[in-house]
Design an enzyme around this catalytic site. Sequence first.
Site, PDB file in Angstrom:
ATOM      1  N   HIS A  72       0.831  -1.214   0.000  1.00 56.82           N
ATOM      2  CA  HIS A  72       0.000   0.000   0.000  1.00 56.82           C
ATOM      3  C   HIS A  72       0.861   1.258   0.000  1.00 56.82           C
ATOM      4  O   HIS A  72       0.496   2.255  -0.630  1.00 56.82           O
ATOM      5  CB  HIS A  72      -0.954   0.032   1.192  1.00 56.82           C
ATOM      6  CG  HIS A  72      -1.868   1.216   1.136  1.00 56.82           C
ATOM      7  ND1 HIS A  72      -3.007   1.252   0.355  1.00 56.82           N
ATOM      8  CD2 HIS A  72      -1.775   2.453   1.701  1.00 56.82           C
ATOM      9  CE1 HIS A  72      -3.578   2.426   0.458  1.00 56.82           C
ATOM     10  NE2 HIS A  72      -2.853   3.177   1.279  1.00 56.82           N
ATOM     11  N   HIS A 115      20.830  28.213 -52.366  1.00 57.18           N
ATOM     12  CA  HIS A 115      20.674  29.177 -51.270  1.00 57.18           C
ATOM     13  C   HIS A 115      21.931  29.149 -50.407  1.00 57.18           C
ATOM     14  O   HIS A 115      22.044  28.369 -49.470  1.00 57.18           O
ATOM     15  CB  HIS A 115      19.431  28.844 -50.434  1.00 57.18           C
ATOM     16  CG  HIS A 115      18.968  29.993 -49.579  1.00 57.18           C
ATOM     17  ND1 HIS A 115      19.270  30.096 -48.248  1.00 57.18           N
ATOM     18  CD2 HIS A 115      18.236  31.097 -49.895  1.00 57.18           C
ATOM     19  CE1 HIS A 115      18.734  31.204 -47.754  1.00 57.18           C
ATOM     20  NE2 HIS A 115      18.102  31.828 -48.731  1.00 57.18           N
ATOM     21  N   ILE A 140      21.882  27.814 -45.383  1.00 61.10           N
ATOM     22  CA  ILE A 140      20.885  28.277 -44.419  1.00 61.10           C
ATOM     23  C   ILE A 140      19.514  27.991 -45.017  1.00 61.10           C
ATOM     24  O   ILE A 140      19.263  28.320 -46.183  1.00 61.10           O
ATOM     25  CB  ILE A 140      21.024  29.788 -44.126  1.00 61.10           C
ATOM     26  CG1 ILE A 140      22.394  30.090 -43.513  1.00 61.10           C
ATOM     27  CG2 ILE A 140      19.907  30.261 -43.205  1.00 61.10           C
ATOM     28  CD1 ILE A 140      22.707  31.570 -43.446  1.00 61.10           C
ATOM     29  N   GLY A 198      13.914  31.263 -45.051  1.00 61.11           N
ATOM     30  CA  GLY A 198      12.822  31.552 -44.127  1.00 61.11           C
ATOM     31  C   GLY A 198      11.461  31.259 -44.731  1.00 61.11           C
ATOM     32  O   GLY A 198      10.561  30.756 -44.051  1.00 61.11           O
ATOM     33  N   VAL A 199      11.305  31.543 -46.034  1.00 62.33           N
ATOM     34  CA  VAL A 199      10.002  31.298 -46.659  1.00 62.33           C
ATOM     35  C   VAL A 199       9.657  29.813 -46.649  1.00 62.33           C
ATOM     36  O   VAL A 199       8.488  29.438 -46.568  1.00 62.33           O
ATOM     37  CB  VAL A 199       9.967  31.854 -48.100  1.00 62.33           C
ATOM     38  CG1 VAL A 199       9.997  33.365 -48.088  1.00 62.33           C
ATOM     39  CG2 VAL A 199      11.106  31.296 -48.934  1.00 62.33           C
ATOM     40  N   GLU A 243       6.589  27.778 -45.089  1.00 61.48           N
ATOM     41  CA  GLU A 243       5.849  26.801 -45.885  1.00 61.48           C
ATOM     42  C   GLU A 243       5.707  25.476 -45.138  1.00 61.48           C
ATOM     43  O   GLU A 243       4.619  24.873 -45.104  1.00 61.48           O
ATOM     44  CB  GLU A 243       6.549  26.576 -47.224  1.00 61.48           C
ATOM     45  CG  GLU A 243       5.968  25.461 -48.074  1.00 61.48           C
ATOM     46  CD  GLU A 243       4.524  25.689 -48.491  1.00 61.48           C
ATOM     47  OE1 GLU A 243       3.819  24.690 -48.745  1.00 61.48           O
ATOM     48  OE2 GLU A 243       4.093  26.863 -48.557  1.00 61.48           O
TER      49      GLU A 243
END
Length: 464
Positions: free
Chosen positions: A261, A366, A372, A375-376, A380
Amino acid sequence: MRVKQHTIKKQVTLSGVGLHTGVISNMTFMPAPPNHGYKFQRIDLEGRPIIDADVDNVVDVSRGTTLEQSGARVFTVEHVLAALVGMEIDNVLIQLDGPEPPILDGSSIKFIEILEEAELEEQNALRRFFEVPESITYRDAAREVEMAALPLDDYRVTVMVDYNSPVLGSQHASITDISQFKSEISSCRTFCFLHELEMLYNQNLIRGGDLNNAIVVVDRVVEEKELAHLAKMFNKEKVEVRKEGILNNVELRYKNEPARHKLLDVVGDLALVGRPLKAQILAARPGHAANVAFAKKIKRAMEKAGPSHIPHYDPKLPPVMDINQISEILPHRYPFQLLDKIIYLDETVVAGVKNVTINEPFFMGHFPNNPIMPGVLQVEAMAQTGGILVLSTVPDPENYWTYFLGIENCKFRKMVLPGDTLVFKCELLAPIRRGIAKMKGEAYVGNTLVCEAVMTASIVRKES
């Protein structure tokens, strides 16, 4: 251990008297959504306040664990919580029309039986285990209590008790897998010593105590006069005892039932950490005060490990949706299929994963000498994650397109590089109306926020 979160399929109710308050309550277990956790609701009080099963809400540990929030209290929660942990149920709302769950037979088995009637339901969310990263210890020298949580990819509990009693002696109990809880631990009843009864009664406790819902250990000779007084206390015609043993000659379910218990109590009290644990728990002479203090140390370590609002990604666990399931819902294909996994999905929140590798086609153009992620494309990928959320609201998502309508407050906070694992979280800011969804999106690498935006999208049936 189960990988996905679970709730129950239907509500179930049981009734009974509370151990310490002596008040009869009806308690109803209700299904709850992913990441809801355990919550109590006092439906007998104005405003029907909710009390989170959180160790920081503990206000009393006098022979039980009491929670309070917003001025509302729930007494003796540990047996109920132990049953939920033992069944690996993650999300449930527990409604009470009184101050304390029923004590029933003093164990957790009756709670487990009623929850089995409700049946379990798997949810679209992975369990967020807290894997103890290093040893966490607690010690109370005055009470000779020692507790430890050691790193382990499982949940095991071992308890040792020693009351210097000729009746009980030194006892051990353990489980090596949480699946053993029902058969080995759940039926073990609460107990106390004869010399504690008068003290507890005078402290306005054990008002619902009965020789059918608690074991009373007798470790000395008892005079007839005292037995008569005990009979009156428990509203019995007569109580009996051998020279040494258990009051009213109640038979123990196991020789080490008290130790078992205590293990039950440890499991219930540690549920207040707020997440399922992966650890080896060792406890010597535990009690509710020590359990709660130890749970607070574990919770502080958990908070230090990272914020709870960031989706947790464990690559060892199977996803809610893999790439094949994603491809059945989203129309995107190479090189614009930017989502690898869905790791969480409910009515308002989704979390997805993208593994960024040097083999991504966009790295060819890129900044080839300084790769890198654009960012877009982060946005997405985040939008595709949100697309899974909005398309999950229609019965035939393969027959719909999702279109961007707007992006607001977009910020890029840190560069995303090859080798990073992006974890996206999208949350609806309002219910979807007329096919228009507005959501807040966030992208993380580890615990670092790298991108965020508010996005608006439209879902349109293809024949339109």
